[in-house]
Design a protein around this motif. Sequence first.
Motif, short mmCIF file in Angstrom:
data_model
loop_
_atom_site.label_atom_id
_atom_site.label_comp_id
_atom_site.label_asym_id
_atom_site.label_seq_id
_atom_site.Cartn_x
_atom_site.Cartn_y
_atom_site.Cartn_z
N LEU A 6 0.82 -1.20 0.00
CA LEU A 6 0.00 0.00 0.00
C LEU A 6 0.86 1.26 0.00
O LEU A 6 0.52 2.28 -0.65
N GLY A 7 1.97 1.21 0.74
CA GLY A 7 2.84 2.38 0.77
C GLY A 7 3.42 2.71 -0.59
O GLY A 7 3.50 3.89 -0.99
N ILE A 8 3.83 1.70 -1.34
CA ILE A 8 4.38 1.94 -2.68
C ILE A 8 3.29 2.38 -3.65
O ILE A 8 3.47 3.30 -4.46
N MET A 9 2.09 1.73 -3.55
CA MET A 9 1.01 2.08 -4.48
C MET A 9 0.45 3.47 -4.21
O MET A 9 0.16 4.22 -5.15
N LEU A 10 0.31 3.84 -2.92
CA LEU A 10 -0.28 5.13 -2.59
C LEU A 10 0.76 6.21 -2.35
O LEU A 10 0.40 7.39 -2.18
N GLY A 11 2.01 5.80 -2.27
CA GLY A 11 3.06 6.77 -2.04
C GLY A 11 3.12 7.28 -0.61
O GLY A 11 3.57 8.41 -0.38
N TRP A 12 2.65 6.49 0.34
CA TRP A 12 2.68 6.87 1.74
C TRP A 12 4.00 6.42 2.35
O TRP A 12 4.25 5.22 2.52
N LYS A 13 4.82 7.37 2.69
CA LYS A 13 6.12 7.03 3.27
C LYS A 13 5.97 6.37 4.65
O LYS A 13 6.79 5.54 5.03
N GLU A 14 4.92 6.79 5.38
CA GLU A 14 4.74 6.21 6.71
C GLU A 14 4.51 4.70 6.63
O GLU A 14 5.07 3.92 7.41
N LEU A 15 3.69 4.28 5.66
CA LEU A 15 3.46 2.85 5.50
C LEU A 15 4.72 2.12 5.07
O LEU A 15 4.98 0.98 5.49
N ILE A 16 5.51 2.76 4.21
CA ILE A 16 6.76 2.12 3.78
C ILE A 16 7.70 1.95 4.97
O ILE A 16 8.36 0.91 5.12
N VAL A 17 7.75 2.95 5.85
CA VAL A 17 8.61 2.84 7.04
C VAL A 17 8.14 1.69 7.93
O VAL A 17 8.94 0.92 8.46
N ILE A 18 6.81 1.58 8.11
CA ILE A 18 6.27 0.48 8.92
C ILE A 18 6.63 -0.86 8.29
O ILE A 18 7.02 -1.81 8.99
N GLY A 19 6.52 -0.96 6.96
CA GLY A 19 6.86 -2.21 6.30
C GLY A 19 8.33 -2.56 6.45
O GLY A 19 8.69 -3.73 6.68
N ALA B 203 10.32 -1.61 8.88
CA ALA B 203 10.56 -1.98 10.28
C ALA B 203 10.13 -3.42 10.54
O ALA B 203 10.82 -4.20 11.21
N GLY B 204 8.96 -3.80 9.97
CA GLY B 204 8.51 -5.19 10.14
C GLY B 204 9.46 -6.17 9.48
O GLY B 204 9.74 -7.24 10.04
N ALA B 205 9.96 -5.82 8.29
CA ALA B 205 10.90 -6.71 7.60
C ALA B 205 12.19 -6.87 8.39
O ALA B 205 12.76 -7.97 8.48
N LEU B 206 12.66 -5.77 8.99
CA LEU B 206 13.89 -5.86 9.80
C LEU B 206 13.67 -6.74 11.03
O LEU B 206 14.57 -7.50 11.43
N LEU B 207 12.48 -6.63 11.65
CA LEU B 207 12.18 -7.49 12.80
C LEU B 207 12.19 -8.97 12.41
O LEU B 207 12.73 -9.82 13.12
N LEU B 208 11.59 -9.28 11.26
CA LEU B 208 11.56 -10.66 10.80
C LEU B 208 12.97 -11.16 10.48
O LEU B 208 13.32 -12.31 10.81
N LEU B 209 13.79 -10.33 9.84
CA LEU B 209 15.17 -10.74 9.53
C LEU B 209 15.98 -10.96 10.80
O LEU B 209 16.79 -11.89 10.89
N ALA B 210 15.74 -10.09 11.81
CA ALA B 210 16.45 -10.27 13.07
C ALA B 210 16.01 -11.55 13.76
O ALA B 210 16.83 -12.27 14.38
#
Length: 458
Positions: free
Chosen positions: A97-110, A112-119
């Motif tokens: 949604l962040g990429i499609m709508l251009g919402w930087k806040e959603l991209i940041v949340i995504g 952060a979630g990816a970093l948590l999963l990688l950790a």
Amino acid sequence: MTTAPERATSAPAPDTDTATGTTGSTASGTTRLRRIAERERTPLQRLVDGAVGAGSPLDGARRAAGRMLRDRVVPVLEPITGFGWAVLVVTVAALVLGIMLGWKELIVIGIAGALLLLAGIAFIIGRNRYRIELDLAYTRVVVGERALGRIEIHAASPKPLLPATIEVPVGRALASFHLPRMRPGDVHEDVFAIPTSRRTILQVGPVRSVRGDPVGLLRRQVKWTDPVELFVHPKTVQLDETAPGLIRDLEGITTRDLTNSDIAFHALRDYVAGDDRRYIHWKSSARTGSLMVRQFEQTRRSVLALGLSTNPEDYADPSEFETAISVLGSVGLQAVRDEMDVVVQTSRRTLPATTGKRLLDGLSGVEWSPRHDRFLDLAATIGQAHAGASVVLLHAGAVVDPALVRRARTLLPSQARVIVVSAVQGASPRIQPIGDVVLATVGAVTDLPRVMRGVALQ
């Protein structure tokens, strides 16, 4: 620590771990282990197995794809916890949604979630090699006793092993141990106690090592041993020497069938060719002038039939059910010691009673259910399945009254001596004759020797 049994089993370790383990006691049979394995499977495994199972209409190519999914994809996705799936879904949705709508806040949340999963992945990757032994001091205890268990963990890796958590399922409960960092050749030992507050069959194990991230996104577990069954036997008492006369019949029971050799004498008859001359009655032969031989009534080995109602409507309190089981176990053990033929019939099935251990093991797993037959149906089952019984002991609770006892008597073998044991919580022991049936009331299993002495005199 635990109150009810839970089935568990061992499963092969993932490709990244080498699982080797032993148990100090014999595990359950093949059929029971299959049931345990079925309960241990995750919903994802059940879904995949259902798609590629026997009788599936899928063609060969789709089945091969299904097997690959089960063998390679499922082990990768299995460590993801429920919270981890939620984070994964939110991460993917936020990025899309962040990429499609251009919402930087959603991209940041995504991100952060990816970093948590990688950790989290960094916490569970790696090869662990243990050799674990699970040993119970006793696999059979009496209710109220504590069962002691021991876990011995050997580091079987040439490299140091990171700290982990060791889990041992005990029925519905779970015992956890912290396993520190181990160097090659190190041995770690933990001892645990299992309190037994009720009669049951507990599944102890399988022992499994668990590694996960601090947030709880991923959890990777490897099973190292098979489960061990712990039988919690009911309390029993030993009967006095005067009481076994009730259930001991050295000569067996006589029948109306006639035979040429036995114990119970019936009459004299004329000698015919082929009769055994040892049974010629010489005095009668001399008086009549012709040979006379003895004829006997055939005797059969006595059979003790123990019946137990497992329907809650036949008891006023759960403690009455436990008392009835303890009374049955005490009488059954005495009969086994006397080498009698014993049959144990519950409202649901027949329990093995060839040895005292098998009898108590069977009683450990007896549960009640409103779907089971009631007292009169139990009497009818014994009357049909064990028509040759010489003594019948029926066990139930305070609900059984004299009228019900009279009706049950008409369903039982006519030649059998019938005793009905009514377990009434807190009642004083007493004996009440009802026709040719004895109704014995016990308030606790400790009253049994006194009651049995009184019944033997009836």
